[in-house]
Scaffold this motif. Structure first.
Motif, short mmCIF file in Angstrom:
data_model
loop_
_atom_site.label_atom_id
_atom_site.label_comp_id
_atom_site.label_asym_id
_atom_site.label_seq_id
_atom_site.Cartn_x
_atom_site.Cartn_y
_atom_site.Cartn_z
N TRP A 254 -11.61 35.60 -35.45
CA TRP A 254 -10.95 34.56 -36.23
C TRP A 254 -10.69 33.36 -35.35
N LEU A 255 -10.37 32.24 -35.97
CA LEU A 255 -10.02 31.01 -35.27
C LEU A 255 -8.63 30.60 -35.72
N PRO A 256 -7.58 30.92 -34.93
CA PRO A 256 -6.21 30.56 -35.33
C PRO A 256 -6.06 29.04 -35.40
N LEU A 257 -5.37 28.57 -36.44
CA LEU A 257 -5.21 27.14 -36.68
C LEU A 257 -3.76 26.82 -37.00
N VAL A 258 -3.33 25.60 -36.64
CA VAL A 258 -1.98 25.13 -36.95
C VAL A 258 -2.02 23.62 -37.13
N GLU A 259 -1.24 23.10 -38.09
CA GLU A 259 -1.16 21.65 -38.31
C GLU A 259 -0.27 21.01 -37.24
N ASN A 260 -0.61 19.77 -36.87
CA ASN A 260 0.15 19.14 -35.79
C ASN A 260 1.58 18.79 -36.19
N ASP A 261 1.84 18.64 -37.49
CA ASP A 261 3.22 18.38 -37.88
C ASP A 261 4.08 19.64 -37.77
N VAL A 262 3.45 20.81 -37.90
CA VAL A 262 4.17 22.07 -37.69
C VAL A 262 4.53 22.22 -36.21
N VAL A 263 3.58 21.86 -35.34
CA VAL A 263 3.87 21.89 -33.90
C VAL A 263 5.02 20.93 -33.59
N PRO A 282 3.86 31.52 -29.69
CA PRO A 282 2.50 31.25 -30.16
C PRO A 282 2.56 30.69 -31.58
N LEU A 283 2.00 29.51 -31.80
CA LEU A 283 2.04 28.89 -33.12
C LEU A 283 0.76 29.24 -33.88
N LEU A 284 0.82 30.39 -34.50
CA LEU A 284 -0.29 30.86 -35.33
C LEU A 284 0.24 31.93 -36.27
N ALA A 285 -0.49 32.16 -37.34
CA ALA A 285 -0.11 33.19 -38.29
C ALA A 285 -0.56 34.55 -37.76
N ARG A 286 -0.10 35.59 -38.40
CA ARG A 286 -0.62 36.91 -38.08
C ARG A 286 -2.10 36.96 -38.43
N PHE A 354 11.11 30.47 -36.54
CA PHE A 354 10.93 29.82 -37.84
C PHE A 354 12.03 30.22 -38.82
N THR A 355 12.55 31.42 -38.67
CA THR A 355 13.70 31.81 -39.49
C THR A 355 14.90 30.93 -39.17
N ARG A 356 15.11 30.68 -37.87
CA ARG A 356 16.21 29.78 -37.46
C ARG A 356 15.96 28.36 -37.98
N MET A 357 14.69 27.97 -38.04
CA MET A 357 14.33 26.63 -38.52
C MET A 357 14.42 26.54 -40.04
N GLY A 358 14.52 27.67 -40.71
CA GLY A 358 14.56 27.67 -42.17
C GLY A 358 13.21 27.40 -42.79
N GLN A 359 12.13 27.81 -42.10
CA GLN A 359 10.78 27.54 -42.58
C GLN A 359 9.98 28.82 -42.65
N SER A 360 8.96 28.81 -43.47
CA SER A 360 7.98 29.88 -43.50
C SER A 360 6.65 29.33 -43.00
N TRP A 361 5.78 30.22 -42.56
CA TRP A 361 4.51 29.77 -42.00
C TRP A 361 3.57 29.32 -43.12
N PRO A 362 3.03 28.09 -43.05
CA PRO A 362 2.17 27.59 -44.13
C PRO A 362 0.79 28.25 -44.11
N ASP A 363 0.19 28.38 -45.27
CA ASP A 363 -1.15 28.95 -45.38
C ASP A 363 -2.17 27.87 -45.07
N ILE A 364 -2.93 28.05 -44.02
CA ILE A 364 -3.86 27.03 -43.56
C ILE A 364 -4.99 26.81 -44.58
#
Length: 663
Positions: A254-263, A282-286, A354-364
């Motif tokens: 797989w190729l883990p991906l993350v948006e720069n605004d999430v970073v 690590p900023l990536l989904a499972r 992310f729980t402390r941030m009040g966010q869930s991981w977005p679906d890329i």
């Protein structure tokens, strides 16, 4: 590179130093946040500065040129520079190349964000070492000085997700990780060495350290604008050139991906923590929640309008082939597959953060169509003339990319025609914005410019569906303007929407009103053949066509620039396919009821009275639609088909005058 277990010691930290630091930290909690940051003009850095500038932190940004940095950040959307101070320096220079006065300023910081370093996986070893290792040593030394003087609240280091450091064993030491040297670039290796150095230094000098490990970074929501073409862009380039007929590694990779605004959101949150615990994030989904390589490549191939890869090949085979001459033959670097992996990564700390941030991981998956379209267009991009406006902002409505300007009153929405994109309408858009003060948005049709391909059935109907979805996000009255086939699409969208608050401006509307020409003949060929003929047409041929549309005093090389841009953009299978589909629809004569409904019956008289057609009577390709509702106001101009691009001042003046008469 072989990585061994790291043995760290705090022997250099005496009890007196620890007491002093604790005393400083207890008094500094109430102090305002002052952040020293490297990499502020990078892909992650710009978004981070943009978000930080909306808060109350003071920012000290290490840049090589203040003027360039200010220009870059302003262009990205940073509007308030009141709390930003630029520190001129360089990561590759001893002492960061900053003056004594600036070093005193930097010593006032209580948070450091180290995100600097060139994003170029093809960097030579000496250059990579100079940038990353020298930068790590110098910034770490600065952190030590600040911590011993006044207390450093937090050091935040940004380093790629493939770094082997950060995982610990039961005894608290770092896990031993074997890394095969010939499978990693100098860029990766030096970033990993820098990670190790900063980790050792932080433990040795007892300051809080958080290491943020972004996976391959793509553009932010809503636009997906991915200016960093060295990551997933290399993979898209290979698919775009049809050089990826198989799946590298297969479904287990797989190729883990993350948006720069999430970073950026992560960095901003960490910088605001009053009592950071530190950690590795690590900023990536499972892996099981992310698209595997087969799913990813099928999605990319669909968006790029190329055949899906069939079968799979072991990743080492592809790496070997590319390093054994494949790169030289294809122009695609071997590093294009460097971030493909079969590893799973520990994300428990990230999920807790992310729980402390009040966010869930977005679906890329939701973002990938826009990212793919943006990179596909960017990789084929030919610059516009220097006098074309550059002060616009990028946005998105529905799944359509758009550019433009904010303003007061009813917005203008302008849709381009064949062979073009929203970019070509920029002079018209800016002129209209200046004359009216209204918001002006220029939209890319589906599959054109930076918009993903549409998901609807049929070339024309799919475009109308995509525009309807985009219009649904505009509340209240709008003035909807379309050129060429774009005029037919906006008219059909208005009719299907049932809205009475959409005023239509039709610039050279076309459907089946074409004159006999070569395109009519070409349109009867199979789609693949037609697309190939469009891609093969020479720049000189396109220039001859556009030369007929421009008067001598307006030429200014625009025909040459337009020809280069069209020739380049049509090398994209996605864009050439979208043009071929609409050309076939225009010239096939199969519009049937859609065309009759559009031109004869669709516009009720009350709405037709508020519509406008601007018709260029020197058009050689099309004639005025015979079935046009006679209630629509018509203004003739002595130009050719592409007058909205070349005679944009006159076009804007007519549209502004028409708008002033609307009730």
């Amino acid at each position: 590179m072989n990585v061994h277990t790291i043995q760290l010691s705090n022997e250099e930290n005496t009890a007196s130093n620890s007491t002093k630091i604790n005393q400083v930290m207890s008094t500094s909690d109430m102090e305002p946040t002052i952040i020293f940051m490297t990499g502020s003009t990078g892909f992650i850095g710009k978004e981070t500065v943009k978000q930080l500038a909306q808060g109350d932190a003071q920012l000290l940004l290490l840049v090589r040129s203040e003027q360039r940095a200010r220009t870059v950040l302003k262009a990205y959307g940073v509007k308030d520079f009141a709390r930003i101070t630029f520190i001129t320096g360089d990561l590759s220079i001893s002492g960061l190349g900053i003056t004594a006065v600036d070093r005193e300023r930097v010593a006032e910081a209580n948070v450091i964000i180290h995100a600097g370093g060139t994003m170029d996986v093809t960097l030579e070893r000496t250059v990579a070492e100079q940038i990353f290792m020298n930068g790590a040593r110098e910034v770490a030394q600065l952190a030590q000085e600040i911590h011993y003087t006044r207390g450093l609240r937090h050091f935040i280091h940004v380093v790629g997700f493939m770094s082997p450091y950060g995982q610990r064993n039961e005894q608290g030491g770092y896990l031993q990780v074997d890394h095969v040297g010939d499978q990693e670039s100098a860029y990766e290796e030096m970033k990993f060495h820098a990670d190790l150095h900063i980790r050792e230094h932080a433990e040795q000098h007892n300051y809080p350290l958080s290491v943020v490990n972004p996976s391959t970074v793509v553009g932010p929501r809503p636009t997906g604008e991915t200016e960093q073409t060295g990551g997933i862009g290399l993979l898209i380039q290979a698919i775009q050139k049809r050089l990826m007929p198989v799946v590298p590694g297969g479904s287990s990779y797989w190729l883990p991906l993350v948006e720069n605004d999430v970073v950026a959101q992560t960095l901003v949150f960490l910088s605001r923590e009053a009592d950071p615990a530190g950690g590795t994030y690590p900023l990536l989904a499972r892996k099981e929640d992310s698209p595997n390589m087969k799913e990813l490549l099928h999605l990319l191939a669909h968006e790029l309008d190329v055949p899906k890869p069939k079968g799979s090949v072991p990743l080492p085979w592809i790496q070997w082939a590319m390093k054994s001459g494949g790169t030289r033959l294809t122009g695609v670097p071997a590093e294009s597959v460097a971030f493909i992996t079969n590893r799973s990564f520990p994300v428990e700390e990230t999920e807790a953060l992310f729980t402390r941030m009040g966010q869930s991981w977005p679906d890329i998956r939701e973002q990938l169509p826009l990212v793919t379209a943006d990179l596909d267009y960017r990789l084929r991009y030919t610059p516009l003339p220097e006098d074309v406006p550059a002060d616009y902002i990028r946005s998105r409505s529905g799944n359509m990319a758009m550019i433009g300007w904010e303003g007061e009153g009813e917005p203008w929405i302008i849709v381009h025609g064949l062979l073009q994109s929203a970019d070509e309408m920029l002079p018209l858009g800016e002129q209209l914005w200046k004359e009216t003060g209204n918001p002006v948005w220029l939209m890319d049709l589906a599959g054109f410019g930076r918009s993903p391909v549409h998901q609807g059935d049929g070339a024309f109907e799919g475009q109308v569906d995509a525009l309807l979805k985009a219009l649904g996000e505009f509340e209240g009255p709008v003035k909807l303007v379309g050129h060429s086939i774009g005029a037919a699409i906006v008219a059909a969208a208005q009719v299907r929407s049932g809205r009475t608050d959409i005023r239509l401006g039709l610039l050279q509307p076309v459907a089946n009103n074409s004159n006999p020409n070569v395109l009519r003949w070409v349109s009867r060929l199979p789609r693949g053949v037609m697309r190939s003929l469009l891609r093969l047409r020479s720049e000189k041929s396109w220039k001859r066509m556009f030369s007929a549309y421009i008067s001598g005093e307006d030429r200014r090389g625009m025909d040459h620039t337009m020809a280069k841009r069209i020739r380049s953009s049509l090398q994209s299978p996605r864009i050439s396919g979208a043009n071929a589909d609409l050309l076939r629809w225009i010239h096939s004569g199969k519009q049937g009821n859609v065309n009759a409904l559009l031109w004869m019956k669709a516009l009720a008289d009350d709405r037709a009275k508020n519509a406008l057609v601007i018709w260029a009577n020197k058009d050689r390709e099309y004639h005025y639609p015979r079935d046009m509702n006679s209630q629509i106001k018509r203004i003739d101009v002595p130009y050719g088909h592409y007058f909205p691009t070349f005679q944009y001042k006159e076009t804007a003046a007519i549209l502004a005058e028409w708008a002033a008469t609307l009730k």
